[in-house]
Design a protein around this motif. Structure first.
Motif, mmCIF file in Angstrom:
data_model
loop_
_atom_site.group_PDB
_atom_site.id
_atom_site.type_symbol
_atom_site.label_atom_id
_atom_site.label_comp_id
_atom_site.label_asym_id
_atom_site.label_seq_id
_atom_site.Cartn_x
_atom_site.Cartn_y
_atom_site.Cartn_z
ATOM 1 N N LYS A 82 0.846 -1.189 0.000
ATOM 2 C CA LYS A 82 0.000 0.000 0.000
ATOM 3 C C LYS A 82 0.883 1.241 0.000
ATOM 4 O O LYS A 82 1.835 1.333 0.782
ATOM 5 C CB LYS A 82 -0.916 0.018 1.226
ATOM 6 C CG LYS A 82 -1.817 1.236 1.301
ATOM 7 C CD LYS A 82 -2.705 1.197 2.543
ATOM 8 C CE LYS A 82 -3.599 2.436 2.613
ATOM 9 N NZ LYS A 82 -4.450 2.422 3.817
ATOM 10 N N SER A 83 0.572 2.182 -0.877
ATOM 11 C CA SER A 83 1.336 3.420 -0.968
ATOM 12 C C SER A 83 0.381 4.585 -0.770
ATOM 13 O O SER A 83 -0.678 4.639 -1.401
ATOM 14 C CB SER A 83 2.032 3.521 -2.333
ATOM 15 O OG SER A 83 2.726 4.754 -2.453
ATOM 16 N N THR A 84 0.736 5.510 0.125
ATOM 17 C CA THR A 84 -0.139 6.636 0.468
ATOM 18 C C THR A 84 0.623 7.944 0.337
ATOM 19 O O THR A 84 1.752 8.070 0.831
ATOM 20 C CB THR A 84 -0.665 6.506 1.898
ATOM 21 O OG1 THR A 84 -1.345 5.253 2.038
ATOM 22 C CG2 THR A 84 -1.628 7.634 2.240
ATOM 23 N N PHE A 85 0.017 8.931 -0.326
ATOM 24 C CA PHE A 85 0.578 10.277 -0.391
ATOM 25 C C PHE A 85 -0.187 11.175 0.579
ATOM 26 O O PHE A 85 -1.390 11.368 0.441
ATOM 27 C CB PHE A 85 0.478 10.828 -1.815
ATOM 28 C CG PHE A 85 0.934 12.269 -1.926
ATOM 29 C CD1 PHE A 85 2.281 12.593 -1.853
ATOM 30 C CD2 PHE A 85 0.019 13.290 -2.090
ATOM 31 C CE1 PHE A 85 2.700 13.907 -1.936
ATOM 32 C CE2 PHE A 85 0.432 14.606 -2.179
ATOM 33 C CZ PHE A 85 1.774 14.916 -2.099
ATOM 34 N N ASN A 86 0.501 11.665 1.615
ATOM 35 C CA ASN A 86 -0.139 12.494 2.639
ATOM 36 C C ASN A 86 0.200 13.967 2.492
ATOM 37 O O ASN A 86 -0.108 14.768 3.375
ATOM 38 C CB ASN A 86 0.288 12.036 4.036
ATOM 39 C CG ASN A 86 -0.312 10.695 4.405
ATOM 40 O OD1 ASN A 86 -1.420 10.387 3.977
ATOM 41 N ND2 ASN A 86 0.415 9.898 5.158
ATOM 42 N N GLY A 87 0.851 14.337 1.401
ATOM 43 C CA GLY A 87 1.239 15.741 1.212
ATOM 44 C C GLY A 87 0.095 16.594 0.716
ATOM 45 O O GLY A 87 -1.060 16.166 0.639
ATOM 46 N N VAL A 88 0.392 17.824 0.368
ATOM 47 C CA VAL A 88 -0.597 18.786 -0.131
ATOM 48 C C VAL A 88 -0.506 18.826 -1.646
ATOM 49 O O VAL A 88 0.595 18.877 -2.215
ATOM 50 C CB VAL A 88 -0.353 20.184 0.465
ATOM 51 C CG1 VAL A 88 -1.375 21.185 -0.075
ATOM 52 C CG2 VAL A 88 -0.397 20.121 1.986
ATOM 53 N N GLY A 89 -1.648 18.807 -2.304
ATOM 54 C CA GLY A 89 -1.653 18.867 -3.752
ATOM 55 C C GLY A 89 -1.690 17.495 -4.371
ATOM 56 O O GLY A 89 -1.912 16.487 -3.714
ATOM 57 N N ALA A 90 -1.455 17.472 -5.684
ATOM 58 C CA ALA A 90 -1.525 16.215 -6.439
ATOM 59 C C ALA A 90 -0.140 15.587 -6.477
ATOM 60 O O ALA A 90 0.598 15.703 -7.458
ATOM 61 C CB ALA A 90 -2.054 16.471 -7.847
ATOM 62 N N GLY A 91 0.232 14.924 -5.429
ATOM 63 C CA GLY A 91 1.519 14.254 -5.363
ATOM 64 C C GLY A 91 1.452 12.862 -5.960
ATOM 65 O O GLY A 91 0.404 12.392 -6.405
ATOM 66 N N THR A 92 2.586 12.197 -5.959
ATOM 67 C CA THR A 92 2.686 10.846 -6.511
ATOM 68 C C THR A 92 2.671 9.838 -5.380
ATOM 69 O O THR A 92 3.498 9.905 -4.467
ATOM 70 C CB THR A 92 3.974 10.686 -7.336
ATOM 71 O OG1 THR A 92 3.974 11.649 -8.398
ATOM 72 C CG2 THR A 92 4.075 9.288 -7.918
#
Length: 532
Positions: free
Chosen positions: A420-430
């Protein structure tokens, strides 16, 4: 209309009742029947009743409370009936006829007649039962006592142990004394520090349960600051703690189940600090924890038992690791194919945690020739978690690199996602990036598969997909392309689409040419499924 003749509604008592009342011997065993007879006349529509009728009788006190109820089926002749009251059921003992009672009568299917009948004094002879009982109590010493703790008749009071029973006229003195004096009346332990057996005596046994005496109960007489309780050969005394010494080199071997080495830190300092200052060799180790291959591996365990502590903290130099684990045979550097160099267990926190402050090195680095370099196993939680906490750090949280034919990252799960891979940043990250390689799917339930149209799954202008990943899931995303298979010379050169059949719970591939078009048998399609 049903009613009772008011002239005949009266209480009649047979002469035998009065004779019995006057002639019963006044002995303890004499019992008067608590029954009296009621006689009346019943009319229906001003006609005397003949035959069977059901009548309910109730007795009330002056406050209107129901004291007794009986419903009986009576046989009437020329309207006349006679019924014993207090027999079925019997009057309760609480009805002692010491006050005025009233009789209520209800014919079957009718209302209770009014007014209620006032019971004449004759039935109150039932109260004479009390007088008969009182006359029978002629034994000296118990006049006026009808029962004791529910027992009636002759009762003997007897003292046990050191208890004496002394009658004096109409007074009975019961007293108890301890052996050799007045004695203790009881033993109590309000804080539970003393165990008491038979606390009321005459003999009480006192015990001290394990861990029942807190430190606050111990006398500090003769104790100095920092002293401990120790045995000096003749008794327990307060004394300074013994100075622990360890002769070097230290080497001990024991084949029993005893604890070989224990160090306890009661303060806030470090428990143990091992430092290797020899810089002449690059292969020296500060600490080696060796779990023998012939045992259960317990010698190689480093455990932290407090809530917020670590079992082992190790820091390395500029180019070395803080902790290095290898599985060998103990006599050479031959690495075993089974076992783990480092294994971390935790009920709440992290089993193994690695931190690196150098951008060119890893917090946790695993290397393996045949097995797994780093492996995480979990029963309920996440087997392995990697997090980048710096929002300006563009590096991936986990990176898998392979020079062989295997995958760079591999995950296996019996319930949740394998990886499982999760992007928790702001905006449309990878969230997931695949660099220079294909995505390959394997296993029984592959998200990418080939669907073949057959006569069994073709209907009208569509073919039905049957797959565990798509069945019953209208929110799944399907990507479908025609497959040109040299072994199957059928190729769909027409536009196709997919939609979800709600009633069937299935996805279908359809010919967008509309009705009249068809899907040829043996046509094949590439299908990619993405779950939401």
């Amino acid at each position: 209309m049903r009613h009772f003749d008011s002239l005949l509604r009266t209480l009649l008592f047979t002469a035998a009742l009065f004779v019995n009342l006057l002639t019963i011997p006044l002995t303890v065993n004499a019992q008067l029947k608590r029954v009296f007879t009621y006689q009346g006349t019943l009319l229906e529509n001003n006609q005397l009743v003949n035959g069977s009728r059901q009548i309910t009788f109730k007795i009330y006190n002056s406050a209107g409370a129901t004291l007794w109820t009986s419903t009986q089926t009576l046989t009437l002749s020329n309207g006349i009936f006679s019924v014993p009251l207090g027999q079925d059921p019997a009057f309760p003992l609480s009805m002692d006829f010491h006050e005025m009672y009233y009789l209520g009568i209800t014919p079957s299917g009718g209302n209770e007649l009014t007014p209620k009948t006032e019971i004449d004094p004759a039935p109150y002879a039932i109260l004479a039962t009390h007088a008969v009982t009182a006359d029978s109590l002629s034994t000296p010493g118990i006049k006026g006592v009808t029962s004791l703790n529910g027992r009636v008749g002759r009762i003997t009071l007897m003292g046990g142990g050191n208890t004496a029973v002394v009658p004096n006229g109409d007074t009975i003195l019961i007293s108890s004394s301890g052996v050799g004096g007045t004695g203790m009346q009881g033993v109590q332990s309000t804080d539970g520090s003393i165990g008491i057996a038979n606390p009321s005596g005459p003999v009480a046994n006192l015990t001290l349960p394990n861990a029942s005496i807190p430190l606050t109960k111990l006398s500090t007489f003769g104790a100095g600051s920092g002293n401990v309780i120790t045995y000096n050969g003749s008794g327990l005394v307060y004394a300074p703690p013994p100075t622990a010494t360890l002769a070097l080199p230290f080497n001990v071997s024991d084949s029993s189940a005893n604890l070989l080495f224990a160090i306890t830190q009661r303060g806030t300092g470090r428990l143990m600090w091992l430092r290797n200052v020899d810089t002449s060799s690059s292969t020296q180790s500060t600490l080696i924890v060796d779990a023998s291959s012939n045992g259960a591996g317990g010698a190689g365990a480093i455990t932290a038992r407090s809530t917020n502590s670590f079992g082992l903290i190790a820091s390395g130099g500029s180019s070395s690791g803080g902790v290095f684990g290898v599985v060998t045979d103990g006599s050479s550097n031959t690495t075993f194919s089974a076992g783990a160099g480092i294994t971390g267990f935790s009920n709440v926190g992290n089993g193994v945690a690695g931190i690196s402050y150098d951008a060119s090195h890893s917090g946790v680095d695993g290397s393996s020739t045949n097995g797994n370099g780093v492996r995480g196993t979990s029963t309920n939680g996440i087997a392995g978690s990697f997090t980048v906490t710096n929002s300006s750090n563009a590096n991936p949280a986990i990176e898998g690199v392979t020079s062989g034919a295997g995958p760079g990252v591999f995950g296996s799960s019996g319930g949740g996602p394998g990886v499982k891979s999760t992007f928790n940043g702001v905006g449309a990250g990878t969230s997931l990036e695949v660099n220079n390689g294909a995505i390959k799917v394997t296993g029984g339930n592959q998200p990418a598969f080939i669907h073949t149209a057959t006569p069994a799954n073709i209907a009208l202008n569509y073919t039905v997909i049957t797959n565990a990943l798509t069945d019953g899931d209208p929110s799944a995303s399907l990507f479908v392309t025609p497959l040109q298979n040299p072994a199957m010379p059928i190729f769909c050169n027409f536009p196709i689409g997919v939609y979800y059949l709600v009633g069937a719970g299935k996805w279908v591939i359809f010919n967008e040419g509309g009705l009249g078009t068809f899907i040829p048998v043996s046509a094949q399609f590439n299908v990619l499924v993405i779950k939401h």
